[in-house]
Scaffold this active site. Sequence first.
Site, short mmCIF file in Angstrom:
data_model
loop_
_atom_site.label_atom_id
_atom_site.label_comp_id
_atom_site.label_asym_id
_atom_site.label_seq_id
_atom_site.Cartn_x
_atom_site.Cartn_y
_atom_site.Cartn_z
N SER A 65 0.82 -1.21 0.00
CA SER A 65 0.00 0.00 0.00
C SER A 65 0.85 1.26 0.00
O SER A 65 2.04 1.24 0.33
CB SER A 65 -0.91 0.01 1.23
OG SER A 65 -1.54 -1.23 1.38
N GLN A 66 0.19 2.35 -0.34
CA GLN A 66 0.81 3.68 -0.32
C GLN A 66 1.16 4.04 1.13
O GLN A 66 0.29 3.93 2.01
CB GLN A 66 -0.22 4.65 -0.89
CG GLN A 66 0.26 6.03 -1.10
CD GLN A 66 -0.83 6.87 -1.77
OE1 GLN A 66 -1.83 6.34 -2.25
NE2 GLN A 66 -0.62 8.17 -1.79
#
Length: 217
Positions: A65-66
């Site tokens: 994920s970011q």
Amino acid sequence: MTALDPEIAERKMQFLFALRSKGVTDKTVLEAMEKVDRALFVKGYFSDRAYEDMPLPIACGQTISQPSVVGRMTQALAVSPRDTVLEIGTGSGYQAAILSHLARRVYTVDRHQRLVAEANDIFRDLDMVNITCRTVDGSYGLPGQAPFDRIIVTAAAEDPPGPLLAQLKIGGIMVLPVGQSDAVQSLIRVTRTETGFEYDELMPVRFVPLLEGLGRD
Ligand code: SAH
């Protein structure tokens, strides 16, 4: 390159700056994120981009994920040092490694055996002995270890899965993306009260779908 390389140090500073500017302001969460080197969890071609605030591909067609989203989710989870946390969707192991600095015990599960094996290797190298990582279909939670103080789901379901709601302690918090996998989803926080569940909508996000059954690898 070593951790003392000035270029890497500069990139790490930019990384923390980007987190703050995107709303990750909790000091404890920022400290935990500073301790975990994202480059260890991003392999191969993309490792060069580990300190950029973007999701990146990992094995089995999944994504890490970011970082700012990881930070916002961790912040919303409000983990305290006595908590037992369950994460659904180990992926690279990055989120679990951050949680390992904040919680007493972390259980993390993924439907891909390969991702679990790779994450376990990293946890062992980092001496993160409070993480247990298993290959299971996380839609059903981890009934043998329930109930949990905190649950974080890093793949999107249409609605919060019933077994996960059932495995949350009273007073417990679950953070998860909900919505159709091909559309923008909402990150929500579910708090279990004496009488039921309270829901808060936090922000729009985009995650890979929570799928049924185990993966092929
Ligand atoms: N938290 C991860 C990113 C997760 S990507 C990180 O820090 O890198 C989402 C992950 O959820 C994928 O690895 C996918 O295999 C997993 N997943 C999807 N459905 C699942 C299910 N039913 N049970 C367990 N894991 C699941």
